[in-house]
Design an enzyme around this catalytic site. Structure first.
Site, PDB file in Angstrom:
ATOM      1  N   LEU A  37       0.896  -1.145   0.061  1.00 38.05           N
ATOM      2  CA  LEU A  37      -0.020   0.016   0.098  1.00 38.05           C
ATOM      3  C   LEU A  37       0.681   1.157  -0.003  1.00 38.05           C
ATOM      4  CD1 LEU A  37      -3.281   0.636   1.988  1.00 38.05           C
ATOM      5  CD2 LEU A  37      -1.464   2.671   1.671  1.00 38.05           C
ATOM      6  N   HIS A  77       7.287   1.776  11.540  1.00 41.51           N
ATOM      7  CA  HIS A  77       7.585   3.073  11.250  1.00 41.51           C
ATOM      8  C   HIS A  77       6.745   3.956  11.836  1.00 41.51           C
ATOM      9  CE1 HIS A  77       8.722   6.178   8.433  1.00 41.51           C
ATOM     10  NE2 HIS A  77      10.181   5.629   8.543  1.00 41.51           N
TER      11      HIS A  77
END
Length: 338
Positions: A127, A231
């Site tokens: 994505l 992240h």
């Protein structure tokens, strides 16, 4: 809103390549390599063409298109069965308990064990949304439309599904986890290993990775603190996965240590709640905000819209989404609340 998700085709190569150059590394499913992306699109085209039932080793690529301009501004992927072309490796966090009667002491050590437990699962991944479009909920459309695609083609997907989230990447584009674990054995930087994996697969992991468990306490602090951490840009994605019913069961990525989320496919909220309904009217003014999808395989399309499910089981949708999806009265759509 004029955006819709649709099946990707080989002529989407250039916009995908341009987006791949913006990822900043760690996106194995979207490498900045034209040949690799072209092969991925060809493989997706084969998957869209196959109309047989049953799970096979396939990869579907979807793209986010601005229907007003024709520009491709985002992408995502769905893999039906990982670990078929080459092993699907993960680290699993396990605990070893040892006890000394003489010292009257019990010691518990956390370990990283190299496993292929998730082999055969389906996967949602790849994505990416163009930085200039990261407003208006388009990331939500990209993420959740994949589950509508799965619901609409349920027999093509496995009973378990996973999603790998990118781990901690430092300002140099390196990975503290890679540097502290696998990088010690491979003589490659994280970026080199990640790129090689994206282009050539991970057989080199099987060839060179130590098979013995790694004691987490023996790693440098920078590597330890990266284990299972997404992240910063992936925290919202992790929350969306949790809302869909995914959980982190101790599996982490072998490259950057990012969390691998898993769920039973039929228990994923958007898969479970998606239902096919026939359109009774396509001029709804006020209704429930929804994600609406139509088509099958290569003609799949999904967009934001409004819906109002009628007592007779039909659905009314708004004019704008009907136009974006190119549907009208009598057509079949699938939808979930937004």
């Amino acid at each position: 809103m004029t955006f819709r998700l649709r099946a990707a085709h080989p002529d989407d190569l250039e916009p995908l390549y341009e987006m791949a150059k913006l990822t900043g590394g760690g996106f194995t499913n979207l490498p900045a390599d034209r040949n690799s992306l072209a092969a991925k699109l060809e493989r997706a085209e084969d998957a869209f063409r196959r109309d047989e039932e049953g799970v096979a080793d396939e990869q579907f690529v979807l793209v986010l298109e601005n229907t007003a301009t024709g520009e491709v501004r985002g992408t995502c992927q769905v893999m039906t069965q990982v670990g078929q072309r080459w092993p699907f490796y993960s680290y699993r966090i396990t605990t070893l308990t040892q006890q000394s009667q003489e010292l009257q002491r019990t010691v518990r050590a956390d370990l990283l064990s190299l496993v292929t437990d998730l082999e055969g699962s389906s996967e949602v991944g790849g994505l990416f949304l163009h930085p200039s479009e990261r407003a208006g909920g388009l990331g939500l459309l990209l993420a959740r439309s994949r589950y509508l695609f799965i619901a609409m083609h349920r027999s093509r997907f496995a009973d378990r599904i996973l999603a790998e989230l990118r781990g901690i990447i430092d300002e140099r584009g390196g990975s503290p986890f890679w540097d502290g674990v696998a990088g010690r054995f491979f003589g490659m930087t994280f970026q080199e290993a990640d790129y090689f994996n994206a282009i050539n697969g991970n057989q080199f992991i099987a060839d060179l990775m130590p098979k013995h468990p790694v004691y987490i306490a023996m790693l440098e602090e920078s590597a330890r603190t990266a284990i299972g951490m997404p992240h910063p840009t992936g925290r919202a994605a992790m929350r969306m996965l949790e809302e869909e019913g995914f959980r982190h069961d101790g599996y982490v990525d072998i490259f950057d240590g990012g969390p691998t989320m898993t769920a039973r496919t039929s228990d994923v909220k958007s898969v479970r709640e998606a239902r096919p309904t026939r359109i009774s009217h396509a001029n709804l003014d006020i209704g429930e905000r929804a994600i609406i999808a139509t088509g099958a395989l290569g003609t799949f399309r999904a967009a934001f819209g409004m819906r109002d499910i009628q007592p007779d089981g039909t659905v009314e949708i708004d004019r704008i989404s009907a136009g974006v999806l190119e549907v009208g009265e009598g057509d079949m759509v699938w939808s979930v609340p937004r």
